[in-house]
Design an enzyme around this catalytic site. Structure first.
Site, PDB file in Angstrom:
ATOM      1  CE  LYS A  22      -1.236   1.841   3.939  1.00  0.00           C
ATOM      2  NZ  LYS A  22      -1.135   3.185   4.487  1.00  0.00           N
ATOM      3  CG  ASN A  23       2.507   2.761   3.520  1.00  0.00           C
ATOM      4  OD1 ASN A  23       1.334   3.116   3.328  1.00  0.00           O
ATOM      5  ND2 ASN A  23       3.004   2.575   4.726  1.00  0.00           N
ATOM      6  CB  CYS A 115      -3.002  11.954  11.828  1.00  0.00           C
ATOM      7  SG  CYS A 115      -2.713  10.225  11.630  1.00  0.00           S
ATOM      8  NE  ARG A 120       1.201  10.741   9.832  1.00  0.00           N
ATOM      9  CZ  ARG A 120       0.781   9.768   9.027  1.00  0.00           C
ATOM     10  NH1 ARG A 120      -0.429   9.292   9.165  1.00  0.00           N
ATOM     11  NH2 ARG A 120       1.579   9.292   8.118  1.00  0.00           N
ATOM     12  CG  ASP A 310       3.862   1.870   9.338  1.00  0.00           C
ATOM     13  OD1 ASP A 310       3.487   2.770  10.105  1.00  0.00           O
ATOM     14  OD2 ASP A 310       4.118   2.079   8.139  1.00  0.00           O
ATOM     15  NE  ARG A 402      -7.110   5.170   5.769  1.00  0.00           N
ATOM     16  CZ  ARG A 402      -6.974   6.467   5.961  1.00  0.00           C
ATOM     17  NH1 ARG A 402      -7.492   7.018   7.017  1.00  0.00           N
ATOM     18  NH2 ARG A 402      -6.326   7.214   5.105  1.00  0.00           N
TER      19      ARG A 402
HETATM   20  N1  EPU Z   1       7.446  14.810  10.014  1.00  0.00           N
HETATM   21  C1  EPU Z   1       7.665  16.136  10.254  1.00  0.00           C
HETATM   22  N2  EPU Z   1       7.457  17.014   9.206  1.00  0.00           N
HETATM   23  C2  EPU Z   1       7.036  16.616   7.991  1.00  0.00           C
HETATM   24  C3  EPU Z   1       6.829  15.230   7.749  1.00  0.00           C
HETATM   25  C4  EPU Z   1       7.053  14.357   8.780  1.00  0.00           C
HETATM   26  O1  EPU Z   1       8.050  16.529  11.345  1.00  0.00           O
HETATM   27  O2  EPU Z   1       6.885  17.461   7.109  1.00  0.00           O
HETATM   28  C5  EPU Z   1       7.678  13.839  11.098  1.00  0.00           C
HETATM   29  C6  EPU Z   1       6.439  12.999  11.415  1.00  0.00           C
HETATM   30  O3  EPU Z   1       5.567  13.681  12.289  1.00  0.00           O
HETATM   31  C7  EPU Z   1       7.067  11.763  12.017  1.00  0.00           C
HETATM   32  C8  EPU Z   1       8.349  11.589  11.206  1.00  0.00           C
HETATM   33  O4  EPU Z   1       8.625  12.879  10.644  1.00  0.00           O
HETATM   34  O5  EPU Z   1       7.403  12.000  13.363  1.00  0.00           O
HETATM   35  C9  EPU Z   1       8.281  10.565  10.102  1.00  0.00           C
HETATM   36  O6  EPU Z   1       7.088  10.756   9.324  1.00  0.00           O
HETATM   37  P1  EPU Z   1       7.042  10.476   7.774  1.00  0.00           P
HETATM   38  O7  EPU Z   1       6.949  11.766   7.044  1.00  0.00           O
HETATM   39  O8  EPU Z   1       8.159   9.567   7.394  1.00  0.00           O
HETATM   40  O9  EPU Z   1       5.647   9.732   7.629  1.00  0.00           O
HETATM   41  P2  EPU Z   1       4.807   9.682   6.303  1.00  0.00           P
HETATM   42  O10 EPU Z   1       5.715   9.716   5.154  1.00  0.00           O
HETATM   43  O11 EPU Z   1       3.712  10.662   6.368  1.00  0.00           O
HETATM   44  C10 EPU Z   1       4.853   7.101   5.922  1.00  0.00           C
HETATM   45  C11 EPU Z   1       3.859   5.971   5.931  1.00  0.00           C
HETATM   46  C12 EPU Z   1       3.377   5.719   7.364  1.00  0.00           C
HETATM   47  C13 EPU Z   1       4.606   5.383   8.223  1.00  0.00           C
HETATM   48  C14 EPU Z   1       5.627   6.517   8.147  1.00  0.00           C
HETATM   49  C15 EPU Z   1       6.921   6.221   8.899  1.00  0.00           C
HETATM   50  C16 EPU Z   1       2.772   6.131   3.789  1.00  0.00           C
HETATM   51  C17 EPU Z   1       1.549   6.414   3.008  1.00  0.00           C
HETATM   52  N3  EPU Z   1       2.719   6.317   5.107  1.00  0.00           N
HETATM   53  O12 EPU Z   1       4.140   8.237   6.420  1.00  0.00           O
HETATM   54  O13 EPU Z   1       2.539   4.577   7.285  1.00  0.00           O
HETATM   55  O14 EPU Z   1       4.206   5.205   9.558  1.00  0.00           O
HETATM   56  O15 EPU Z   1       5.963   6.768   6.756  1.00  0.00           O
HETATM   57  O16 EPU Z   1       7.524   5.080   8.399  1.00  0.00           O
HETATM   58  O17 EPU Z   1       3.776   5.707   3.226  1.00  0.00           O
HETATM   59  C18 EPU Z   1       0.780   3.168   7.919  1.00  0.00           C
HETATM   60  O18 EPU Z   1       0.937   2.546   6.861  1.00  0.00           O
HETATM   61  O19 EPU Z   1       0.068   2.735   8.858  1.00  0.00           O
HETATM   62  C19 EPU Z   1       1.445   4.449   8.102  1.00  0.00           C
HETATM   63  C20 EPU Z   1       1.043   5.356   8.996  1.00  0.00           C
END
Ligand code: EPU
Length: 425
Positions: A22-23, A115, A120, A310, A402
């Site tokens: 999915k991701n 969230c 996030r 995750d 989801r």
């Molecule tokens: N963060 C910031 N600023 C930003 C973006 C992120 O401070 O602009 C912080 C977040 O709050 C968090 C950390 O950086 O503390 C890492 O977040 P990341 O941006 O890597 O998360 P994401 O890219 O939004 C993806 C996955 C998540 C998974 C995270 C971490 C997808 C669609 N989602 O989210 O998956 O937990 O990476 O590996 O790829 C799930 O599948 O259940 C899920 C939540």
């Protein structure tokens, strides 16, 4: 709203196929916006998040065809406004920002709301796009991104307070492929899903090097073409079923269509907790069975190749009935412990404090009506329900839909006794 009845206490056995990730699918689908040629993507899981992404692409003007796991997208005539009504349903919608601004010079995307797994923020996404020349404004709950004078490659450090960002790295990488000059992303996320996106973009004619390391170099090209790509296996779905094998089977269960190199964190911790994990020679199939002397252990989530956030909730469910004390710390999403209150309602002994959970293993869990709060928390409740003797009722099943393709059918295939109750409140 559907709910799942899990009649627990049955030993799982047999084999299932793991779905496409999915991701990995979500940003790859968004990347179809970067070309006016058709892209064909295989093994896209049929889950509600990929459906939302396809709805967003259709609303942006893409032609979308989907049959079984194959998706064909042509983004010949697109416009830059992502509609709030669909975007608000899924945080990952923000990954259309990079492709839209790169292709059309402009994007308008709703600011994702809060969230349940944490704050996030999206500051790093914006920092990346600003660094290569995008102007950013907000208006009426939307982020307006413009690159009137075009984008210019630069070196950008994307490290945040909690480490690298996966979708932030993806967004910048997708914008940079059509950006003049060379963009270097320092402190990039190196998750397998980022590598899969880079492979997809390179197969369209992009010039990306270093995906999978902390430094990604992207040499901009003027246009990208169509391609045919197969998405990597879902390592989190695989990890979730690996935990099910350790918790709720006697002879073990086998998961096909996996990649051993992407399951290192979960494998190491299952072995440390005393369970048996055996991959076949090419690492594409794994059998997990419970060990004779399981024991609690400590887990700290970390960016890849560390233990994935995750998988944290699912291991917490396993430790709930593992002898000894386990300590689980989530450094990436320190508020991601909503499942613990529900597990406690099933008799688990868990104390959550300040980004970590201390679990004292109990002998058995007892069934109860429980509420899913997010995707991985729901998976943890399903695992707990499989273990608890009697009927556990999991409400708000849409959270699990989801991200887990046909979870009830896969569980039935493994001999679990589960029933989906459709449309119940
Ligand atoms: N963060 C910031 N600023 C930003 C973006 C992120 O401070 O602009 C912080 C977040 O709050 C968090 C950390 O950086 O503390 C890492 O977040 P990341 O941006 O890597 O998360 P994401 O890219 O939004 C993806 C996955 C998540 C998974 C995270 C971490 C997808 C669609 N989602 O989210 O998956 O937990 O990476 O590996 O790829 C799930 O599948 O259940 C899920 C939540």
């Amino acid at each position: 709203m559907d709910k799942l009845l899990v009649h627990g206490g049955t030993s799982l056995a047999g084999a299932i196929n793991i779905s496409g990730s999915k991701n990995a699918s979500l940003p790859i689908l968004a990347a179809a916006l970067l070309t006016d040629q058709q892209v064909i993507i295989e093994r896209v899981p049929d889950v509600s998040d990929t459906n939302y992404m396809l709805q967003i692409l259709s609303a942006l003007g893409c032609e979308v065809e989907r049959y079984s796991g194959t998706v064909k997208i042509t983004a010949a005539n697109i416009h830059p406004e992502a509609p709030y009504e669909i975007v608000r349903k899924m945080r990952a919608s923000i990954c259309v920002m990079g492709p839209l601004v790169a292709r059309l010079g402009r994007a308008s995307v709703s600011i994702p709301g809060g969230c349940v797994i944490g704050d996030r923020p999206i500051d790093l996404h914006l920092k990346g796009l600003q660094a290569i020349g995008a102007h950013i404004d907000t208006e009426g709950g939307n982020i307006l991104i413009e690159a009137k004078d075009g984008l210019k490659g630069r070196e950008v450090d994307l490290r945040g307070r909690h480490g690298p960002t996966v979708l932030g790295t993806d967004n910048l990488m997708m914008a940079a492929v059509l950006t003049e000059g060379t963009t270097i992303i320092e402190s990039a996320a190196c998750e397998p899903e980022v590598v899969d996106l880079a492979d997809f973009l390179n197969s369209m004619g992009a010039k990306i090097e270093g995906a999978g390391t902390r430094r990604i170099t992207i040499e901009g090209v003027t246009s990208l073409g169509g391609t045919h790509h197969t998405v990597i296996p879902d390592r989190i779905e695989a990890g979730t079923f690996m935990v099910a094998g350790a918790m709720s089977s006697e002879s073990g269960i086998t998961l096909n269509r996996v990649r051993q190199d992407q399951l290192v964190g979960a494998t190491e911790k299952l072995i440390e907790a005393g369970h048996l994990v055996n991959f076949n020679d090419d690492g594409s199939s794994v059998t997990v069975s419970p060990g004779d002397t399981p024991q609690g252990c400590s887990i700290t989530t970390a960016p890849h190749p560390g233990f994935p956030t995750d998988m944290q909730a699912q291991f917490t469910a396993m430790f709930a009935t593992t002898p000894g004390i386990s300590v689980i710390e989530d450094t990436i999403f320190p508020q991601r412990f909503m499942h613990c209150a529900e597990l406690t309602r099933m008799g688990a002994d868990i104390n959550v404090d300040n980004g970590s959970a201390v679990v004292h293993g109990v002998k058995e869990l007892s069934p109860a009506p429980v509420m899913a709060s997010d995707l991985r928390a729901s998976a943890a409740l399903v695992l707990a329900g499989l273990r608890a003797k009697g009927t556990t009722e999991i409400n708000r099943l849409y959270h699990i839909d989801r991200g887990y393709e046909m979870i009830d059918e896969k569980l039935l295939q493994l001999g679990a006794k589960v029933e989906r109750m459709r449309g119940s409140a």
